[in-house]
Design an enzyme around this catalytic site. Structure first.
Site, short mmCIF file in Angstrom:
data_model
loop_
_atom_site.label_atom_id
_atom_site.label_comp_id
_atom_site.label_asym_id
_atom_site.label_seq_id
_atom_site.Cartn_x
_atom_site.Cartn_y
_atom_site.Cartn_z
N LYS A 75 0.86 -1.19 0.00
CA LYS A 75 0.00 0.00 0.00
C LYS A 75 0.89 1.24 0.00
O LYS A 75 1.90 1.28 0.72
CB LYS A 75 -0.91 -0.03 1.24
CG LYS A 75 -1.95 1.08 1.28
CD LYS A 75 -2.85 0.95 2.51
CE LYS A 75 -3.91 2.03 2.59
NZ LYS A 75 -4.76 1.92 3.80
N SER A 150 -9.81 2.20 2.98
CA SER A 150 -8.92 2.94 2.11
C SER A 150 -7.93 2.08 1.32
O SER A 150 -7.37 2.54 0.33
CB SER A 150 -8.11 3.93 2.95
OG SER A 150 -7.23 3.25 3.83
N SER A 174 -10.12 -0.09 7.13
CA SER A 174 -9.48 0.08 5.82
C SER A 174 -8.85 -1.18 5.23
O SER A 174 -8.44 -1.17 4.07
CB SER A 174 -8.44 1.19 5.87
OG SER A 174 -9.07 2.44 5.84
#
Lengths: 488, 93
Positions: A75, A150, A174
């Protein structure tokens, strides 16, 4: 799509080289990326070089570790030395970290082959990955829909076979909510199990890094590589990391019958706002657990519904302090035109941050400002105590707690962007878990009539990741959801 | 109810230059979010201690030993305006 263990066997038996595996992965990314847009940066050259190093090791007869040569993704809010780390924000557009996050360092040392950095909501603030300043990621099951957020880029990449496993970070859901939307396994560990060093901070008392994987076993293997004490993170927990994957194979829990596993179903997560098909799939999963011999009962956590309003005081408050560092002085973008320093700060931040980030900074600044601190921030911290207490009471009676991961399946892109509060509601069921610092995972438990994945959330007590994974795997073995792959 | 002037004040405290349109939009949105947060007042917390961290933690200290840092150039190069070994900023005084 093959598991880590299967790929490892192929590498060891020389049925496939690490270079071939990496190249096939990069080809898969090339073919699917125009539809998905999961990645912000690809690191193809260094991936090939790393894979070749693994092949050289195999050729020389050396043993290789379980993650060596396995394609992974990171990420883009985790620092990677020499590789851009943007947090999907304009303010970090040109930022190239001079250091690796601890998890990145660990994964490199384990020989994993990172193919790139994945898209996210700017600074991990969001539930759809639409808050990225660069691109909107498609859900692999229906590219007109969001992958959740997210960590939407990582979830989509794993679901679509653009990598085998990926890192995510979870502050209020997330990892779990996008795992649910994309039909993969996503685990948020106990707060402090995985080092946050090099994870760009959003809300420090809630942020935690964890794995995305297509099976529970892959998640267990990947979690083991991420976890462990780190002196560079003052909230890191001391203690040995269990061998999670080996615990899954252990004979004693191979069968739930007679084991009297007690599952508490959080009553407050059913009812108004819950999609009927999600409700049905979760209840069917609970039936499966009963058939496997578990005791399944409803349990009330009366303060559960206060998790969301508590979070929207605490997280923005911490964010407003954490994001004060983006001032255009030491790194990132700077608005040059301003005549004085204060003006430079304000202009840099105005141009560099997107709307949701500004909104949360504003809420946090307000909640911490003189005259409002007691009414908002202190009040929220007190309610946080009550939420922790509710979980404590529930865990005195049950081994694990379950709920739907999110009240709905993946929604259409653009559907909630104009209504921040309705976007926040998709994290209703995951947020209280972060406030209490508990480990929790989402695993696939069905599809709705539109073919969109549904996720089951399982919550464990502090540092009970092993039990969580075992309980999840029992269901996985009794179901076939994880064998389905999106057609792209 | 949150007033427009309060949003302006908060924006200044947070060093965020907001446009007039943004200020208008935020006034409504923040009011809505704060209104939602008001429900916390349904709970009696007079006798409840606040929680800053869910997992019990203590301060971590270590000796303040010097260590060499290898990537000095990378740090300086990360700055948007570098001049030699310095970072340029607008005039302060």
């Amino acid at each position: 799509m093959a598991s880590i263990r299967e790929l490892h066997q192929q590498l060891v038996s020389k049925a496939r080289s690490a270079r071939e595996l990496t190249q096939e992965t990069l080809q898969r990314i090339d073919a699917t990326e125009p539809k998905l847009r999961s990645f912000l940066h690809l690191t193809a050259d260094s991936a090939i070089a790393r894979a070749e190093a693994v092949d050289a090791k195999i050729a020389s007869g050396e043993d290789i570790g379980i993650l060596e040569g396995i394609p992974i993704a990171i990420k883009d809010n985790m620092c990677t030395r020499g590789v851009p780390t943007t947090c999907a924000s304009k303010i970090l557009e040109n930022y190239i970290p001079p250091y690796d996050a601890t998890v990145v360092e660990k994964l490199s040392a384990a020989g994993a082959v990172s193919v790139g950095k994945t898209n996210l909501d700017e600074f991990a603030m969001g539930s759809s990955t639409e808050n990225s300043a660069y691109q909107v990621t498609g859900n692999p099951w229906d590219t007109d829909r969001v992958p959740g957020g997210s960590s939407g880029g990582s979830a989509a990449a794993v679901a679509a076979g653009q990598c085998v496993v990926a890192t995510g970070s979870d502050t209020g859901g997330s990892i779990r909510q996008p795992a649910s939307f994309c039909g993969v396994v996503g685990l948020k560990p106990t707060y402090g199990l995985v080092s946050r060093y090099g994870l760009v901070a959003y809300a420090s008392s809630l942020d935690q890094i964890g794995p995305f994987a297509r099976t529970v076993e892959d998640a267990a293997i990947f979690l083991e590589a991420l976890a462990g004490y780190d002196s560079k993170d003052s909230t890191s927990l001391k203690g040995d990391v269990p061998n999670y994957a080996a615990a899954l194979e252990s004979e004693t829990i191979a069968n739930l019958h007679g084991d009297k596993l007690k599952i508490g179903v959080i009553q407050e997560t059913f009812g108004e706002g819950l999609d009927a098909e999600v409700d049905g799939a979760v209840k069917a999963a609970l039936k499966v657990y009963e058939e496997l011999g578990a005791e399944v009962e409803m349990v009330s956590c009366p303060t559960f519904r206060y998790g969301l309003p508590t979070y929207y005081v605490i997280a923005p408050s911490e964010a407003s302090a954490n994001l004060a560092r983006y001032d255009g002085v030491r790194y990132g973008a700077r608005a040059e035109a301003a005549e004085n320093l204060i003006g430079m700060y304000a202009e840099t931040r105005a141009r560099g941050f997107g709307a949701e980030v500004k909104r949360r900074i504003a809420i946090g600044t307000y909640a911490l400002s003189s005259g409002y601190y007691d009414a908002y921030y202190l009040k929220a911290q007190k309610v946080r105590t009550l939420i922790c207490q509710d979980f404590k009471n529930a865990f005195a009676q049950y081994d694990v707690l379950v709920s739907p991961t999110s009240p709905t399946t993946a929604f259409k892109a653009g559907e909630k962007t104009d209504d921040p509060l309705s976007m926040y509601l998709s994290d209703l069921m995951t947020i209280p878990v972060n406030l209490a610092g508990l480990p929790s995972l989402s695993l696939p438990c069905g599809f709705d009539r539109q073919g969109l994945p549904i996720g089951l959330q399982i919550i464990g007590n502090v540092l009970q990741e092993t039990k969580l994974l075992q309980v999840a795997q029992r269901y996985e073995q009794a179901s076939e959801w994880h064998t389905k792959a999106p057609s792209l | 109810m949150l007033e427009r002037e309060e949003v302006k004040k908060v924006a200044h405290l947070a060093r965020l230059a907001l446009t007039e349109d943004e200020t208008d939009a935020f006034t409504g949105q923040l009011a809505q979010i704060l209104d939602y947060v008001e429900q916390l007042n349904e709970l009696d917390t007079d006798e409840v201690a606040p929680t800053a961290h869910a997992i019990d933690m203590r301060n971590v200290t270590r000796p303040d030993d010097l260590e060499n840092y290898e990537h000095r150039e990378d740090l300086l190069n990360a700055a948007p305006a570098r001049e030699g070994d310095f970072i340029r900023v607008p005039k302060i005084l």
